[in-house]
Structures are given as C-alpha cells and as structure tokens.
Write a protein that holds these residues in place. Structure first.
Motif, PDB file in Angstrom:
ATOM      1  N   ARG A   1      12.369  30.964   3.169  1.00 11.31           N
ATOM      2  CA  ARG A   1      12.132  31.379   4.546  1.00 11.31           C
ATOM      3  C   ARG A   1      10.783  32.087   4.615  1.00 11.31           C
ATOM      4  NH1 ARG A   1      18.318  33.411   5.691  1.00 11.31           N
ATOM      5  NH2 ARG A   1      19.172  31.311   5.915  1.00 11.31           N
ATOM      6  N   VAL A   2      10.006  31.725   5.613  1.00 13.45           N
ATOM      7  CA  VAL A   2       8.676  32.299   5.796  1.00 13.45           C
ATOM      8  C   VAL A   2       8.648  32.996   7.139  1.00 13.45           C
ATOM      9  CG1 VAL A   2       6.215  31.802   5.977  1.00 13.45           C
ATOM     10  CG2 VAL A   2       7.635  30.501   4.366  1.00 13.45           C
ATOM     11  N   TYR A   3       8.332  34.273   7.120  1.00 13.48           N
ATOM     12  CA  TYR A   3       8.263  35.087   8.333  1.00 13.48           C
ATOM     13  C   TYR A   3       6.795  35.285   8.709  1.00 13.48           C
ATOM     14  CZ  TYR A   3      13.192  36.217   7.507  1.00 13.48           C
ATOM     15  OH  TYR A   3      14.560  36.149   7.323  1.00 13.48           O
ATOM     16  N   VAL A   4       6.468  34.960   9.959  1.00 15.20           N
ATOM     17  CA  VAL A   4       5.077  34.992  10.412  1.00 15.20           C
ATOM     18  C   VAL A   4       4.967  35.886  11.643  1.00 15.20           C
ATOM     19  CG1 VAL A   4       3.047  33.621  10.987  1.00 15.20           C
ATOM     20  CG2 VAL A   4       4.876  32.586   9.612  1.00 15.20           C
ATOM     21  N   HIS A   5       4.062  36.843  11.585  1.00 15.43           N
ATOM     22  CA  HIS A   5       3.878  37.854  12.625  1.00 15.43           C
ATOM     23  C   HIS A   5       3.018  37.333  13.775  1.00 15.43           C
ATOM     24  CE1 HIS A   5      -0.326  38.351  11.490  1.00 15.43           C
ATOM     25  NE2 HIS A   5       0.094  38.169  10.247  1.00 15.43           N
ATOM     26  N   GLY A   6       2.904  38.150  14.814  1.00 20.94           N
ATOM     27  CA  GLY A   6       2.065  37.841  15.964  1.00 20.94           C
ATOM     28  C   GLY A   6       0.689  38.481  15.881  1.00 20.94           C
ATOM     29  N   LEU A   7      -0.058  38.361  16.965  1.00 21.67           N
ATOM     30  CA  LEU A   7      -1.421  38.888  17.039  1.00 21.67           C
ATOM     31  C   LEU A   7      -1.443  40.392  16.770  1.00 21.67           C
ATOM     32  CD1 LEU A   7      -4.417  38.258  17.894  1.00 21.67           C
ATOM     33  CD2 LEU A   7      -3.747  39.048  20.178  1.00 21.67           C
TER      34      LEU A   7
ATOM     35  N   ASP B   1     -13.179  31.119  11.535  1.00 22.48           N
ATOM     36  CA  ASP B   1     -13.203  31.006  13.001  1.00 22.48           C
ATOM     37  C   ASP B   1     -11.896  31.408  13.676  1.00 22.48           C
ATOM     38  OD1 ASP B   1     -11.579  28.780  12.582  1.00 22.48           O
ATOM     39  OD2 ASP B   1     -13.104  27.314  13.163  1.00 22.48           O
ATOM     40  N   TYR B   2     -10.792  31.479  12.927  1.00 21.36           N
ATOM     41  CA  TYR B   2      -9.514  31.984  13.453  1.00 21.36           C
ATOM     42  C   TYR B   2      -8.956  31.152  14.601  1.00 21.36           C
ATOM     43  CZ  TYR B   2     -10.471  35.954  10.448  1.00 21.36           C
ATOM     44  OH  TYR B   2     -10.744  36.743   9.343  1.00 21.36           O
ATOM     45  N   THR B   3      -9.233  29.842  14.614  1.00 16.35           N
ATOM     46  CA  THR B   3      -8.512  28.965  15.536  1.00 16.35           C
ATOM     47  C   THR B   3      -7.064  28.862  15.068  1.00 16.35           C
ATOM     48  OG1 THR B   3      -8.969  26.979  14.261  1.00 16.35           O
ATOM     49  CG2 THR B   3     -10.590  27.593  15.950  1.00 16.35           C
ATOM     50  N   LEU B   4      -6.179  28.393  15.942  1.00 16.07           N
ATOM     51  CA  LEU B   4      -4.793  28.197  15.540  1.00 16.07           C
ATOM     52  C   LEU B   4      -4.705  27.167  14.415  1.00 16.07           C
ATOM     53  CD1 LEU B   4      -3.084  28.248  19.044  1.00 16.07           C
ATOM     54  CD2 LEU B   4      -2.977  30.039  17.294  1.00 16.07           C
TER      55      LEU B   4
ATOM     56  N   MET C   1       2.083  34.829  18.566  1.00 11.81           N
ATOM     57  CA  MET C   1       1.020  33.974  18.049  1.00 11.81           C
ATOM     58  C   MET C   1       1.441  33.286  16.762  1.00 11.81           C
ATOM     59  SD  MET C   1      -2.910  34.849  16.851  1.00 11.81           S
ATOM     60  CE  MET C   1      -2.426  35.461  15.226  1.00 11.81           C
ATOM     61  N   GLY C   2       2.211  33.965  15.938  1.00 11.34           N
ATOM     62  CA  GLY C   2       2.695  33.349  14.707  1.00 11.34           C
ATOM     63  C   GLY C   2       3.524  32.109  14.978  1.00 11.34           C
ATOM     64  N   GLY C   3       4.259  32.116  16.109  1.00  8.71           N
ATOM     65  CA  GLY C   3       5.005  30.938  16.492  1.00  8.71           C
ATOM     66  C   GLY C   3       4.093  29.781  16.839  1.00  8.71           C
ATOM     67  N   SER C   4       2.995  30.083  17.518  1.00  3.90           N
ATOM     68  CA  SER C   4       2.013  29.048  17.833  1.00  3.90           C
ATOM     69  C   SER C   4       1.426  28.467  16.552  1.00  3.90           C
ATOM     70  CB  SER C   4       0.899  29.628  18.705  1.00  3.90           C
ATOM     71  OG  SER C   4       1.423  30.259  19.852  1.00  3.90           O
ATOM     72  N   VAL C   5       1.086  29.336  15.602  1.00  3.79           N
ATOM     73  CA  VAL C   5       0.557  28.880  14.315  1.00  3.79           C
ATOM     74  C   VAL C   5       1.608  28.032  13.591  1.00  3.79           C
ATOM     75  CG1 VAL C   5      -0.245  29.642  12.037  1.00  3.79           C
ATOM     76  CG2 VAL C   5      -1.033  30.827  14.106  1.00  3.79           C
ATOM     77  N   ALA C   6       2.858  28.451  13.666  1.00  6.10           N
ATOM     78  CA  ALA C   6       3.930  27.726  12.975  1.00  6.10           C
ATOM     79  C   ALA C   6       4.111  26.326  13.542  1.00  6.10           C
ATOM     80  CB  ALA C   6       5.233  28.512  13.073  1.00  6.10           C
ATOM     81  N   ILE C   7       3.989  26.180  14.865  1.00  2.00           N
ATOM     82  CA  ILE C   7       4.082  24.853  15.484  1.00  2.00           C
ATOM     83  C   ILE C   7       2.957  23.960  14.968  1.00  2.00           C
ATOM     84  CG2 ILE C   7       3.859  23.597  17.660  1.00  2.00           C
ATOM     85  CD1 ILE C   7       5.157  26.085  19.015  1.00  2.00           C
ATOM     86  N   VAL C   8       1.740  24.501  14.953  1.00  2.00           N
ATOM     87  CA  VAL C   8       0.593  23.732  14.472  1.00  2.00           C
ATOM     88  C   VAL C   8       0.770  23.396  12.989  1.00  2.00           C
ATOM     89  CG1 VAL C   8      -1.914  23.742  14.163  1.00  2.00           C
ATOM     90  CG2 VAL C   8      -0.910  24.739  16.227  1.00  2.00           C
ATOM     91  N   LEU C   9       1.272  24.344  12.220  1.00  2.00           N
ATOM     92  CA  LEU C   9       1.536  24.100  10.796  1.00  2.00           C
ATOM     93  C   LEU C   9       2.513  22.937  10.621  1.00  2.00           C
ATOM     94  CD1 LEU C   9       1.335  25.123   7.788  1.00  2.00           C
ATOM     95  CD2 LEU C   9       3.408  26.423   8.289  1.00  2.00           C
ATOM     96  N   ALA C  10       3.608  22.953  11.394  1.00  2.13           N
ATOM     97  CA  ALA C  10       4.614  21.901  11.263  1.00  2.13           C
ATOM     98  C   ALA C  10       4.046  20.541  11.651  1.00  2.13           C
ATOM     99  CB  ALA C  10       5.826  22.246  12.121  1.00  2.13           C
TER     100      ALA C  10
END
Length: 262
Positions: A25-31, A71-74, A100-109
């Motif tokens: 399980r990977v927990y990812v924080h927000g901005l 550059d810190y894009t998603l 924001m971590g959820g947005s990154v996670a969607i892009v990761l998936a």
C-alpha cells in the motif's frame, strides 16, 4: 526511512516504510503536505495494518529532496513516484492518495499501469480549477507568478493557511510548492477525471459528506468508480475522522479481496 534517486541529477524521494504482507500500500499526500504526518494513524489502524506500507513524500515535499530544476507537473510527479516505487520493488500497489496526491496517483496509474492495482482517492482534484487570488489552497498559490511567490507571496500564503497546514507546507521547497500548485490547477490533458474514467482497475473516491454530491457522480459510477461520502469531516478526511476514514478505506480494499476470492 528509505530513499531512491528519481531524476538524472540524483534527486531523491524518501518514504517511511512499514513491513507487512503484499500487495503493498502506498500513501500519497496532497499539496504542501507529507505522508507520515497525514497517514501514519491510518496505516497502523487495526482495519488496515499488516500490509507493507510506504508513506511516501513527493519530490519537493516533506523529507524528499526539493530540486529547483524540476518542473513539478503532475506527469513529472507521477514519473518520479514511479521511479521510487520501481526502486522499492513495488508492483501492483494499492494507492491511498489525498487531494493533489490523488491527481498524481491517477496519472501514475494511467502512465505506469503495472505499478497500481487499485486507487482509493481522497477528495482528489479531478478537474482544472480557476486561479483565485486570496484563496488559501492551490488556486491561491497559483495566482502568484513564481517571482511574486518567492519574493514574499509565500508569507501571505503562510498567514492564510494557518499553523496546521503551514507546519508541513513549510517543509516544501518554495519553487516546488508554487509549480505544483500551478500545474494542479491547470490539470492534465486528458483531464484527471477523463483518465480516471478510462482506468480498468478498482477505483474508490472518498469525499466529505458535507460537500454534497460530487459533480459527475453518475458518470463516475457508470464507469465503475465507487463514490463514498464520509461524515463529520472536511477536506482532510483522514485527520478529521480517522475512524470513518479507516472503515471506508478498508471496505474499498476489501471489495477487491472479496471479488478476487470469489
């Protein structure tokens, strides 16, 4: 604490890791946040404990490095996270990801499907949002130019967000914080929502009950996304109501276990 180099320059992402069974399980924080501060209570909750858990800090945040050349894009955040997970030997992870971590996670998936087996999104950003000067969130940070933010805008943000959020936001690199906010409000193409709709893995979206219905719920549900309202909380669901958050997250993860078992 573990770490891995994730850029050609050797910048490192770091995380706190708890041992346990697979899948990880990977927990990812927000901005402006950090995963150990936001998720430790959840990762060790009796309903969720026992899995290998990585409480990971995105580049520019928390205990990770804060390069000013990034550059810190998603998409860049997602690729750096992918590099860290690959170095950690993670595949098929269950991601529990906030804001924001959820947005990154969607892009990761979407970009690195072998790394992600399930998403539990916690009040994640799905759509571009307008910049709003004076707002305390990403839209307010993005309303500054980077030069304005570095020259003193960050102090105005500090005073607006208050001591709780600032306690973790101050750990973020200022360039990292501003660029992450700019790219979060800009979103992705296709949008995070469109990417989420197209994913074929199990997906759950948790939101505060008080916010009312999530826009686009019908389309999300039709695409197989489980949308769950959590009572008695604000945006930081895991901090405001950890018991309800743990129950909702455990139920989301149990659904897949039951379907696999069946």
């Amino acid at each position: 604490m573990r770490d891995a180099a994730v850029t050609p320059e050797g910048d490192r992402i770091r995380w706190v890791e708890l041992p346990g069974q697979e899948p990880p399980r990977v927990y990812v924080h927000g901005l402006g946040a950090t995963s150990p501060a936001y998720f430790t209570e959840i990762a060790v909750h009796p309903l969720l404990a026992g899995h290998r858990s990585l409480l990971i800090d995105l580049l520019g945040h928390g205990i990770s490095d804060r390069p000013t050349s990034f550059d810190y894009t998603l998409e860049a955040h997602a690729d750096a996270l992918a590099a860290a997970l690959t170095a950690a030997g993670v595949t098929g992870a269950e991601l529990i990801a906030h804001s924001m971590g959820g947005s990154v996670a969607i892009v990761l998936a979407a970009r690195h499907p072998r790394l992600v087996s399930r998403l539990v999104l916690v009040d994640a950003n799905l759509d571009p949002i307008p910049r709003a000067a004076g707002s305390s969130g990403s839209s307010g940070i993005a309303a500054y130019t980077e030069q304005q933010f570095l020259a003193g805008g960050w102090e105005e943000v500090r005073d607006r967000v208050g001591p709780h959020w600032w306690s973790t936001m101050r750990l973020a690199g200022r360039e990292a914080l501003h660029r992450s906010a700019v790219h979060l409000v800009r979103g992705t193409a296709p949008t995070m929502r469109e990417l989420l709709l197209d994913l074929k893995i199990p997906r759950t979206f948790l939101l505060p009950e008080a916010d009312g219905p999530l826009p686009g719920t019908d389309a999300l549900t039709a695409a197989g996304v489980s949308v769950v309202a959590v009572p008695d909380c604000g945006h930081n669901i895991m901090l405001d109501n950890p018991e309800a958050f743990a129950r909702a997250t455990a139920a989301a993860l149990m659904d897949r276990a039951q379907s696999n078992h069946a």
